[in-house]
Design an enzyme around this catalytic site. Structure first.
Site, PDB file in Angstrom:
ATOM      1  N   ALA A 191     -29.882   2.377  -5.316  1.00 32.34           N
ATOM      2  CA  ALA A 191     -29.457   3.392  -4.344  1.00 32.34           C
ATOM      3  C   ALA A 191     -30.260   3.296  -3.035  1.00 32.34           C
ATOM      4  O   ALA A 191     -31.424   2.897  -3.071  1.00 32.34           O
ATOM      5  CB  ALA A 191     -29.636   4.785  -4.957  1.00 32.34           C
ATOM      6  N   PRO A 192     -29.656   3.622  -1.894  1.00 36.07           N
ATOM      7  CA  PRO A 192     -28.273   4.090  -1.735  1.00 36.07           C
ATOM      8  C   PRO A 192     -27.209   2.995  -1.846  1.00 36.07           C
ATOM      9  O   PRO A 192     -26.022   3.313  -1.908  1.00 36.07           O
ATOM     10  CB  PRO A 192     -28.279   4.688  -0.315  1.00 36.07           C
ATOM     11  N   GLY A 196     -27.348  -0.608  -0.291  1.00 37.31           N
ATOM     12  CA  GLY A 196     -27.201  -1.697   0.691  1.00 37.31           C
ATOM     13  C   GLY A 196     -27.076  -3.064   0.006  1.00 37.31           C
ATOM     14  O   GLY A 196     -26.196  -3.861   0.358  1.00 37.31           O
ATOM     15  N   ASP A 202     -35.270  -3.865  -6.019  1.00 34.94           N
ATOM     16  CA  ASP A 202     -35.911  -3.395  -4.784  1.00 34.94           C
ATOM     17  C   ASP A 202     -36.355  -1.954  -5.020  1.00 34.94           C
ATOM     18  O   ASP A 202     -35.890  -1.037  -4.364  1.00 34.94           O
ATOM     19  CB  ASP A 202     -34.871  -3.497  -3.648  1.00 34.94           C
ATOM     20  N   LYS A 206     -43.970  -4.292  -3.744  1.00 34.95           N
ATOM     21  CA  LYS A 206     -44.617  -3.328  -2.857  1.00 34.95           C
ATOM     22  C   LYS A 206     -46.110  -3.664  -2.771  1.00 34.95           C
ATOM     23  O   LYS A 206     -46.751  -3.902  -3.791  1.00 34.95           O
ATOM     24  CB  LYS A 206     -44.437  -1.946  -3.493  1.00 34.95           C
TER      25      LYS A 206
HETATM   26  C1  LIG Z   1     -35.928   1.154  -1.574  1.00 40.89           C
HETATM   27  S1  LIG Z   1     -34.742   1.956  -2.580  1.00 40.89           S
HETATM   28  C2  LIG Z   1     -33.586   0.655  -2.848  1.00 40.89           C
HETATM   29  C3  LIG Z   1     -32.733   0.369  -1.664  1.00 40.89           C
HETATM   30  C4  LIG Z   1     -31.585  -0.550  -2.011  1.00 40.89           C
HETATM   31  N1  LIG Z   1     -32.022  -1.920  -2.245  1.00 40.89           N
HETATM   32  C5  LIG Z   1     -30.533  -0.573  -0.932  1.00 40.89           C
HETATM   33  O1  LIG Z   1     -30.201  -1.659  -0.438  1.00 40.89           O
HETATM   34  O2  LIG Z   1     -29.984   0.485  -0.600  1.00 40.89           O
HETATM   35  C6  LIG Z   1     -35.553   2.115  -4.109  1.00 40.89           C
HETATM   36  C7  LIG Z   1     -34.699   2.735  -5.202  1.00 40.89           C
HETATM   37  O3  LIG Z   1     -35.327   2.458  -6.455  1.00 40.89           O
HETATM   38  C8  LIG Z   1     -35.008   3.525  -7.328  1.00 40.89           C
HETATM   39  N2  LIG Z   1     -35.911   3.497  -8.490  1.00 40.89           N
HETATM   40  C9  LIG Z   1     -37.245   3.720  -8.528  1.00 40.89           C
HETATM   41  N3  LIG Z   1     -37.684   3.626  -9.791  1.00 40.89           N
HETATM   42  C10 LIG Z   1     -36.609   3.357 -10.567  1.00 40.89           C
HETATM   43  C11 LIG Z   1     -36.417   3.157 -11.968  1.00 40.89           C
HETATM   44  N4  LIG Z   1     -37.428   3.254 -12.817  1.00 40.89           N
HETATM   45  N5  LIG Z   1     -35.182   2.866 -12.421  1.00 40.89           N
HETATM   46  C12 LIG Z   1     -34.141   2.785 -11.558  1.00 40.89           C
HETATM   47  N6  LIG Z   1     -34.268   2.981 -10.233  1.00 40.89           N
HETATM   48  C13 LIG Z   1     -35.481   3.262  -9.751  1.00 40.89           C
HETATM   49  C14 LIG Z   1     -35.167   4.757  -6.448  1.00 40.89           C
HETATM   50  O4  LIG Z   1     -34.407   5.841  -6.997  1.00 40.89           O
HETATM   51  C15 LIG Z   1     -34.596   4.263  -5.116  1.00 40.89           C
HETATM   52  O5  LIG Z   1     -33.237   4.628  -4.978  1.00 40.89           O
END
Ligand SMILES: C[S@@+](CC[C@H](N)C(=O)[O-])C[C@H]1O[C@@H](n2cnc3c(N)ncnc32)[C@H](O)[C@@H]1O
Length: 338
Positions: free
Chosen positions: A209-210, A212, A265, A295
């Site tokens: 999410a969101p 991309g 990501d 990160k």
């Molecule tokens: C930087 S955003 C990703 C952006 C995405 N690549 C895009 O293009 O829109 C990081 C996402 O990782 C998700 N996230 C973090 N820990 C997670 C987990 N344990 N399992 C699934 N999603 C996770 C968060 O909810 C967040 O939406």
């Protein structure tokens, strides 16, 4: 002896210099733009230095240009005259070749002319000497870095400079309705790692999410399984090729060998990311590609990266690790499942 201008993402120059210091014994550095651009004096020749850089490309070195000429900036039209003469004298380097002019300026340079004006003048000289001025796919690049009091000029191929963009600053067109800026990271990874996402069939996007990254893969015709407890952009839900699991990645399970591409990501603690990716690894087919952002939360990014790679290398072969222009406090890994 050879001289170079190196560029890293803002505030990562010290890590690029550290990597270079390990590669090139006796290399000495001077900062040109704090945290970002530096001058490197290598005790090795141009060829040996380039070879060392290519053999083990530094993660934080986004761009490097040789320094073939240095011109003291006069702060008037003489500077353009000198640049033009320099190109005329190097006629044999450019004749009949697709030549790009890349100019970068530090903020407090005494050099008066904009990149666009300088390029217009030098493009005219290139035409006059029988070269072909181009923007895209150059065979050779004239790279000019305007520091405070000097112009540093180098000629080289895109591969010599690690990029065919000025300073390695890759730009993509922003599209209408684009789901997130994160899409640029995945686009840049495709370019940097020489991939073609359209060649894959089934992708798993962890932390989607969101959306991309998911949107890019759907546009390229892949079937995508997106996992995230957060909401995906509603426009994506119309794709019949999308499976959206609104869950934590630690709560999902798939049949063995289901995916030939994993993208992740999560912007999360690197070690927890490793654990999640390794838990999901059986869902990948042998030889599957993985694109993962790491990160950099701590003071010691090089150590964090080494730790992450050594954990992932139990199941994956590292193809390349790079801080992309679109990476902020992170780097991107390109791996292949063993
Ligand atoms: C930087 S955003 C990703 C952006 C995405 N690549 C895009 O293009 O829109 C990081 C996402 O990782 C998700 N996230 C973090 N820990 C997670 C987990 N344990 N399992 C699934 N999603 C996770 C968060 O909810 C967040 O939406």
């Amino acid at each position: 002896m050879s001289q170079w201008i190196g560029t890293a993402n803002q505030s990562y120059a010290s890590y690029a210099m550290e990597e270079l210091r390990r590669l090139i014994e006796g290399a000495a550095f001077t900062q040109l733009a704090a945290g970002e651009v530096f001058l490197m004096n290598s005790p090795q020749s141009r060829e040996t230095t380039l070879q060392a850089i290519h053999q083990q490309e530094p993660i934080f070195l986004r761009h490097v240009q040789p320094v073939d000429r240095t011109i003291e900036i006069a702060g008037n039209a003489n500077d353009l005259e000198q640049l033009s003469d320099m190109v005329r004298h190097a006629v044999l380097t450019f004749v009949n070749r697709r030549t790009a002019v890349h100019i970068r300026r530090t903020s407090n340079t005494a050099y008066l002319y904009s990149a666009a004006d300088t390029k217009a003048v030098l493009d005219a000289v290139l035409e006059e000497i029988g070269a072909e001025p181009v923007v895209q796919q150059p065979e050779i690049i004239i790279a000019i870095y305007a520091a405070v009091n000097e112009l540093y000029i180098g000629f080289g191929t895109p591969s010599d400079m690690l990029s065919d963009w000025p300073g390695g600053a890759v730009r993509f067109q922003r599209e209408e309705g684009q789901v997130s800026r994160a899409k640029f990271k995945l686009l840049e990874a495709e370019r940097e790692f020489g991939l073609n996402y359209a060649k894959y069939q089934k992708a798993l996007d962890v932390g989607a999410a969101p959306g991309g990254w998911t949107s890019l893969l759907l546009e390229r015709g892949l079937r995508v399984t997106a996992v995230d407890p957060a909401d995906l952009h509603p426009s994506l839900l119309e794709y019949p090729t999308l499976t959206y699991l609104k869950r934590n990645a630690s709560d999902v399970k798939f049949d063995a060998g289901s995916f030939d591409l994993l993208v992740c990501d999560m912007s999360w603690s690197p070690m927890l990311m490793c654990k999640l990716v390794l838990d999901l690894e059986p869902a990948l087919a042998k030889g599957a590609t993985a694109i993962i952002t790491v990160k950099l939360m701590h003071r010691k990014p090089l150590q964090t990266i080494r730790d992450v790679i050594s954990r992932l290398e139990t199941e994956f072969a590292l193809q390349k690790a790079k801080q992309l222009f679109h990476n902020r406090e992170e780097i991107t890994l390109y791996l292949q499942k063993k």
